[in-house]
Enzyme design. Sequence first.
Site, short mmCIF file in Angstrom:
data_model
loop_
_atom_site.label_atom_id
_atom_site.label_comp_id
_atom_site.label_asym_id
_atom_site.label_seq_id
_atom_site.Cartn_x
_atom_site.Cartn_y
_atom_site.Cartn_z
N GLU A 1 -37.44 7.71 -21.14
CA GLU A 1 -38.34 6.65 -20.30
C GLU A 1 -37.56 6.64 -18.93
OE1 GLU A 1 -41.10 7.07 -21.11
OE2 GLU A 1 -40.99 6.98 -23.07
N GLY A 2 -36.96 7.92 -18.46
CA GLY A 2 -36.21 7.87 -17.21
C GLY A 2 -34.63 7.33 -17.51
#
Length: 589
Positions: free
Chosen positions: A442-443
């Site tokens: 998620e990043g």
Amino acid sequence: MYRAPVEEIAFTLKHVAGLKPALDAGMFGDLGEDLVDAILGEAGRFATDEVAPLYKVGDERGAVLNGAAVTTPPGWKELYRRWIDGGWNALSGPEEFGGQALPTMLGVAALEMWNSAAMAFGIGPTLTMGAVEALDKHASDALKAKYLAKLVSGEWMGTMNLTEPQAGSDLNALRARAEPAGDGTYRIFGQKIFITYGEHDFTDNIIHLVLARLPDAPAGTRGISLFLVPKFLVGDDGSLGARNDVFCSGLEHKLGIHASPTCTMIYGDGFEGAKPGAIGWLIGEENKGLACMFTMMNNARLAVGMQGVAVAEMATQKALAYANDRRQGKASGYDGAGMAPIIHHPDVQRTILTMKALTQTARAISYSCAHAIDRARVSAGDNAAHWRDRANLLTPLAKAFSTDVGVDVASLGVQVHGGMGFIEETGAAALYRDARIAPIYEGTNGIQAIDLVTRKLPLGGGEHVHGYIAELADISRAVRASNVEGFGRTADCLDEALDDLTQSTHFLQGLLKDGRQDEALAGATPYLRLISLAAGGTYLARGALADQNRTTLCRFFAENLLGEVHALKDRVIGGGESLAAAGKALIIA
């Protein structure tokens, strides 16, 4: 065995993150403390009694792929059914589609408990909740009517399909394509990797949200669209029809979260003789898919931050229990017979207090981010804009700092267990293995730091972050004015940390103003930790002002851990030139 810390969670929500003043002001309708306590208590019971006992079988057995079908570990499918029957998936979902529309703060608090009990279980519903938010904000009324109610209830689960073999964090390289079919639908072709719960046996349908390019799309991220692609096509009456041309071709063999199926998904390959092309429906506008997906990604980033908090909580509980049971050596403060429980040794006490303090600071930051999201939703005008900026500022802190804390605390938990921590028998190693993914997906946390410095420090013309620091300084002044002896040097330590934060912030904003972005990025990661430690220490102080029994941990953090902020300031302000010089030597021509 995990025991949900319901009282600690409730205290942090109400007295640190801001839920109690919001409830007292009637911001969430007729929601009151009694109902909040009841929800948290039942969530804690379910996590402790239902989810936690299945953690070990999930870790040991994992998810299994046969053909294109995935089987989850024994008991997990039934656990999921009990979980959705309890209404937990619908906790913060929109009322129009069967949700309870409760504040995000309650949703993330429950999410912490699911993930502490079994992170591989908690991650699946997280993406469904993100899909609900993306569809609710961006999908057509027809798509909402057909899919949202079953996603809100959890009868169907959702996924997020971004990553491809050549396109990880850089979505400019995305190749999956979508071809208009002429009837309002599209045909999706391509491969996606690392798709969490892309295939499983929890539900009879899975709703994939997929990024792909249209034939005439502009290059780069401006040419990405978002599509809804169901595993099974859905009739107008809601019944399941033919299998869509999408399937799982492989499962990743991972370091941790073994029970969570991480899938390679193939779209448009003619699965089981179907006409090639997975049938999908556009969400939002053509070529505007990334903006739609970011609704889901921001939701997921806070949720992943809660995974860091959750693993840290479980690791701390396990280490504390072991330290009170394990006997080794002599300790001056122990007057019992034989060897002393290792909790009596100062170094073990320091280690576990560090674990507790870091866990609580990460929890406070994450819950404060959720509070900002809630306040933005119930506010209007400039006030709503203020809280949106606050949520945007805190999201990278909640995601990156909390997941770093999850890894750090789980590692310290292994250390407390000594040699027993390095083997699988105690379960300490399993938590460390699970925690390690959270700073990546998620990043990555490096991307969160870039986002914080380049996009969040400029919010409000650069003034929002200074307003936030001023609010933290008010708490430090309240500590000094309290004259509570138990605080020790807390106020001095907080003032020094906030001064270092202010200097670092002005320095980075000055670099950005001068167009020296690469120099600013050199300090991004230490800056994210700096602001998180300063904020986290101040949040501990806010809690201690509300309950003086908490002054000991607050003082420990201030006098033992907060000094790191000054060293981080030196890295932010003075470390860029040496980084650039040394970094050149790493590049292979």
